[in-house]
Design a protein around this motif. Structure first.
Motif, PDB file in Angstrom:
ATOM      1  N   THR A 272       0.829  -1.203   0.000  1.00 28.61           N
ATOM      2  CA  THR A 272       0.000   0.000   0.000  1.00 28.61           C
ATOM      3  C   THR A 272       0.864   1.254   0.000  1.00 28.61           C
ATOM      4  OG1 THR A 272      -1.885  -1.046   1.066  1.00 28.61           O
ATOM      5  CG2 THR A 272      -1.670   1.309   1.370  1.00 28.61           C
ATOM      6  N   LEU A 273       1.893   1.269   0.816  1.00 33.64           N
ATOM      7  CA  LEU A 273       2.788   2.436   0.834  1.00 33.64           C
ATOM      8  C   LEU A 273       3.471   2.641  -0.514  1.00 33.64           C
ATOM      9  CD1 LEU A 273       4.391   2.094   4.375  1.00 33.64           C
ATOM     10  CD2 LEU A 273       2.672   3.750   3.616  1.00 33.64           C
ATOM     11  N   LEU A 274       3.864   1.539  -1.131  1.00 38.96           N
ATOM     12  CA  LEU A 274       4.475   1.626  -2.460  1.00 38.96           C
ATOM     13  C   LEU A 274       3.480   2.176  -3.486  1.00 38.96           C
ATOM     14  CD1 LEU A 274       7.081   0.908  -4.040  1.00 38.96           C
ATOM     15  CD2 LEU A 274       5.991  -1.274  -4.561  1.00 38.96           C
ATOM     16  N   PHE A 275       2.250   1.678  -3.438  1.00 42.81           N
ATOM     17  CA  PHE A 275       1.206   2.169  -4.357  1.00 42.81           C
ATOM     18  C   PHE A 275       0.890   3.639  -4.107  1.00 42.81           C
ATOM     19  CE2 PHE A 275      -1.068  -2.115  -5.362  1.00 42.81           C
ATOM     20  CZ  PHE A 275      -0.027  -2.443  -6.221  1.00 42.81           C
ATOM     21  N   LEU A 276       0.907   4.054  -2.833  1.00 45.07           N
ATOM     22  CA  LEU A 276       0.634   5.464  -2.530  1.00 45.07           C
ATOM     23  C   LEU A 276       1.703   6.381  -3.106  1.00 45.07           C
ATOM     24  CD1 LEU A 276      -0.650   5.266   1.148  1.00 45.07           C
ATOM     25  CD2 LEU A 276      -1.973   5.874  -0.879  1.00 45.07           C
ATOM     26  N   MET A 277       2.944   5.896  -3.204  1.00 45.23           N
ATOM     27  CA  MET A 277       4.011   6.708  -3.786  1.00 45.23           C
ATOM     28  C   MET A 277       3.965   6.700  -5.313  1.00 45.23           C
ATOM     29  SD  MET A 277       7.296   6.072  -1.355  1.00 45.23           S
ATOM     30  CE  MET A 277       7.186   4.300  -1.208  1.00 45.23           C
ATOM     31  N   ILE A 278       3.509   5.582  -5.902  1.00 46.49           N
ATOM     32  CA  ILE A 278       3.547   5.438  -7.361  1.00 46.49           C
ATOM     33  C   ILE A 278       2.301   5.986  -8.045  1.00 46.49           C
ATOM     34  CG2 ILE A 278       3.570   3.731  -9.222  1.00 46.49           C
ATOM     35  CD1 ILE A 278       5.337   1.989  -7.444  1.00 46.49           C
TER      36      ILE A 278
ATOM     37  N   GLN B  66      -7.113  10.888  -7.569  1.00 51.15           N
ATOM     38  CA  GLN B  66      -8.343  10.291  -8.098  1.00 51.15           C
ATOM     39  C   GLN B  66      -8.806   9.193  -7.146  1.00 51.15           C
ATOM     40  OE1 GLN B  66      -7.411   8.906 -11.988  1.00 51.15           O
ATOM     41  NE2 GLN B  66      -6.839  10.928 -12.755  1.00 51.15           N
ATOM     42  N   LEU B  67     -10.115   9.113  -6.952  1.00 51.57           N
ATOM     43  CA  LEU B  67     -10.682   8.181  -5.980  1.00 51.57           C
ATOM     44  C   LEU B  67     -10.380   6.726  -6.332  1.00 51.57           C
ATOM     45  CD1 LEU B  67     -12.441   7.762  -3.490  1.00 51.57           C
ATOM     46  CD2 LEU B  67     -14.414   7.688  -5.010  1.00 51.57           C
ATOM     47  N   THR B  68     -10.464   6.367  -7.613  1.00 49.06           N
ATOM     48  CA  THR B  68     -10.238   4.968  -7.992  1.00 49.06           C
ATOM     49  C   THR B  68      -8.805   4.545  -7.699  1.00 49.06           C
ATOM     50  OG1 THR B  68      -9.799   5.650 -10.267  1.00 49.06           O
ATOM     51  CG2 THR B  68     -12.031   4.916  -9.751  1.00 49.06           C
ATOM     52  N   PHE B  69      -7.843   5.394  -7.988  1.00 47.53           N
ATOM     53  CA  PHE B  69      -6.443   5.057  -7.704  1.00 47.53           C
ATOM     54  C   PHE B  69      -6.173   5.022  -6.199  1.00 47.53           C
ATOM     55  CE2 PHE B  69      -5.722   6.595 -12.122  1.00 47.53           C
ATOM     56  CZ  PHE B  69      -5.221   5.403 -12.616  1.00 47.53           C
TER      57      PHE B  69
ATOM     58  N   LEU C 289      -8.363   4.096  -3.918  1.00 44.94           N
ATOM     59  CA  LEU C 289      -8.918   2.823  -3.454  1.00 44.94           C
ATOM     60  C   LEU C 289      -8.032   1.651  -3.838  1.00 44.94           C
ATOM     61  CD1 LEU C 289     -12.732   3.305  -4.131  1.00 44.94           C
ATOM     62  CD2 LEU C 289     -11.549   3.292  -1.941  1.00 44.94           C
ATOM     63  N   ILE C 290      -7.511   1.686  -5.051  1.00 44.77           N
ATOM     64  CA  ILE C 290      -6.596   0.623  -5.492  1.00 44.77           C
ATOM     65  C   ILE C 290      -5.343   0.603  -4.619  1.00 44.77           C
ATOM     66  CG2 ILE C 290      -5.062  -0.085  -7.376  1.00 44.77           C
ATOM     67  CD1 ILE C 290      -7.290   0.836  -9.313  1.00 44.77           C
ATOM     68  N   ALA C 291      -4.854   1.778  -4.262  1.00 46.79           N
ATOM     69  CA  ALA C 291      -3.650   1.865  -3.432  1.00 46.79           C
ATOM     70  C   ALA C 291      -3.911   1.338  -2.020  1.00 46.79           C
ATOM     71  CB  ALA C 291      -3.156   3.304  -3.373  1.00 46.79           C
ATOM     72  N   LEU C 292      -5.109   1.543  -1.502  1.00 51.70           N
ATOM     73  CA  LEU C 292      -5.422   1.115  -0.135  1.00 51.70           C
ATOM     74  C   LEU C 292      -5.861  -0.338  -0.030  1.00 51.70           C
ATOM     75  CD1 LEU C 292      -7.316   4.255   1.173  1.00 51.70           C
ATOM     76  CD2 LEU C 292      -5.004   3.516   1.740  1.00 51.70           C
ATOM     77  N   LEU C 293      -6.229  -0.962  -1.150  1.00 49.29           N
ATOM     78  CA  LEU C 293      -6.754  -2.330  -1.117  1.00 49.29           C
ATOM     79  C   LEU C 293      -5.824  -3.361  -0.468  1.00 49.29           C
ATOM     80  CD1 LEU C 293      -8.809  -2.922  -4.368  1.00 49.29           C
ATOM     81  CD2 LEU C 293      -9.563  -3.086  -2.013  1.00 49.29           C
ATOM     82  N   PRO C 294      -4.532  -3.405  -0.744  1.00 50.36           N
ATOM     83  CA  PRO C 294      -3.692  -4.435  -0.111  1.00 50.36           C
ATOM     84  C   PRO C 294      -3.718  -4.382   1.419  1.00 50.36           C
ATOM     85  CG  PRO C 294      -2.512  -3.444  -1.923  1.00 50.36           C
ATOM     86  CD  PRO C 294      -3.758  -2.641  -1.735  1.00 50.36           C
ATOM     87  N   ALA C 295      -3.635  -3.186   2.000  1.00 52.84           N
ATOM     88  CA  ALA C 295      -3.667  -3.075   3.465  1.00 52.84           C
ATOM     89  C   ALA C 295      -5.048  -3.420   4.006  1.00 52.84           C
ATOM     90  CB  ALA C 295      -3.268  -1.673   3.903  1.00 52.84           C
ATOM     91  N   LEU C 296      -6.102  -3.020   3.300  1.00 52.31           N
ATOM     92  CA  LEU C 296      -7.456  -3.330   3.763  1.00 52.31           C
ATOM     93  C   LEU C 296      -7.740  -4.832   3.708  1.00 52.31           C
ATOM     94  CD1 LEU C 296      -9.476  -0.406   2.126  1.00 52.31           C
ATOM     95  CD2 LEU C 296      -8.833  -0.683   4.526  1.00 52.31           C
TER      96      LEU C 296
END
Length: 105
Positions: free
Chosen positions: A35-41, A46-49, A51-58
């Motif tokens: 999730t941290l990696l996705f948040l940086m990349i 945008q809401l969809t991105f 949510l995609i970034a937060l999905l692994p931690a959730l």
């Protein structure tokens, strides 16, 4: 008298923080790291991105979430999968069952 009372939570001493196994903490840490990696990349404006970034931690947080009568949700899902995918064999032991033995008179 030598009677010992084993507390109900005696297995908690085997867990980290009394809740997690090393495997579960590794799974959750990898989900948070992803999730941290996705948040940086990803562009999280945008809401969809976001949510995609937060999905692994959730998802990993949901899997290791402790629940009563089971260890966690991952255990419940494993038990359900095993129950529905394996052949169940129920042995009748009712009032008319004699365990294959004849009555001895």
């Amino acid at each position: 008298m030598n009677r010992y009372l084993i507390p109900a939570n005696s297995k908690k001493s085997l867990y980290i923080f009394g809740l997690f196994t090393p495997k579960e903490l590794t799974l959750f840490a990898s989900g948070v790291g992803t999730t941290l990696l996705f948040l940086m990349i990803l562009p999280v404006e945008q809401l969809t991105f976001a949510l995609i970034a937060l999905l692994p931690a959730l998802i990993t947080g949901f899997l290791v979430m402790p629940i009563p009568n089971y260890h966690n949700m991952m255990t419940v899902i494993k038990s359900m999968f095993e129950f529905f995918t394996t052949r169940q064999r129920f042995v009748w032991k009712g009032w008319c069952y004699n365990s294959g033995e004849e009555e001895k008179k």
